[in-house]
Design a protein around this motif. Structure first.
Motif: not given
Length: 271
Positions: A204-213
């Motif tokens: 989720r939110n790949w490529g951002t600081d908030k990216a989470r698997f």
């Protein structure tokens, strides 16, 4: 969190109920593919169908001619792949993809590794296609140490998920026939490699600081279907059965998974 591996109704229509039954004269009937554990655990970019063709060729590596060519009859491949309308073009493209995407990375440790093309040529005629393994890697395929993995072609031929094949082959490479049940931990850092996930897949939110698997999506769309398809193949020719699996956590953080599985024979009984 421990989860059993019983088949759920959610996937009943999407998995095989038994191993593929081939005609008695099919070259791949009861054919056994054997490889060094390094090959079984190596990372590849093959699709499921390309992986199946590789296993077919590997099962016949000792029948190669003086030039190293392995002959694979088209009629037997058509039956194995369930192709109702025979197409030489399909097999030509499949063989080409196996060659061009056969870049393997064999990693023993951070400082001990080898990489190169495992399959370096393909060709065809009216009746057969032919594949050739790179000479440098043949010892990993036909001069095996005590650390090797073996699978029957029929055991993977009916699989429909690439994740099933990846997990099956990986766990088989760690199975110990000296124990009734084997255990293998897969750490979080190895998930992408073992399941051959694309960058950003199940994030989720790949490529951002908030990216989470997103573990729930990974389990729903990848892990659980793989486990259930593997178990649905029992009894098979030579299989494994995943008895249960556990998500390993530290607080809320997921550290990976712990798999408990049994090596079984063609009757579904422990080996």
């Amino acid at each position: 969190m421990r989860e059993s591996s019983l088949l759920s109704k959610e996937y009943q229509g999407d998995v095989r109920r038994d191993s593929l039954q081939l005609s008695p004269d099919n070259m791949f009937n009861n054919a056994l593919a054997v490889m060094d554990n390094l090959v079984a655990r190596a990372t590849t970019r093959w699709t499921l169908e390309e992986s199946k063709l590789f296993i077919c060729a590997l099962s016949k590596v000792k029948t190669r001619d003086e030039q190293g060519w392995i002959r694979l009859p088209k009629k037997d491949l058509y039956e194995l792949f369930g192709i109702k309308n025979p197409s030489s073009t399909y097999l030509k493209k499949l063989a080409k993809s196996v060659v061009t995407k056969s870049w393997f990375e064999f990693v023993r440790s951070e400082d001990d590794w080898d990489q190169g093309f495992l399959v370096n040529r393909s060709k065809g005629d009216r009746w057969n296609i032919y594949l050739k393994f790179a000479d440098d890697y043949l010892p990993l395929l036909d001069q095996l140490s005590e650390k090797f993995t073996q699978i029957y072609v029929e055991s993977i031929a009916g699989m429909t998920h690439k994740s099933s094949y990846n997990l099956y082959l990986y766990l088989k490479s760690w199975g110990d026939p000296n124990f009734l049940q084997s255990e293998k931990k897969i750490p979080k850092a190895e998930i992408q490699k073992i399941f051959n996930l694309k960058d950003g897949q199940y994030w989720r939110n790949w490529g951002t600081d908030k990216a989470r698997f997103h573990w729930a999506d990974f389990e729903k769309y990848c892990l659980k279907p793989a486990i259930e398809e593997i178990n649905a193949g029992v009894p098979g020719t030579s299989e494994i059965y995943i008895d249960h699996w556990e998500k390993v956590k530290k607080g809320k953080a997921v550290l990976g998974y712990d798999f408990f599985f049994t090596l079984v024979d063609k009757h579904g009984l422990p080996q």
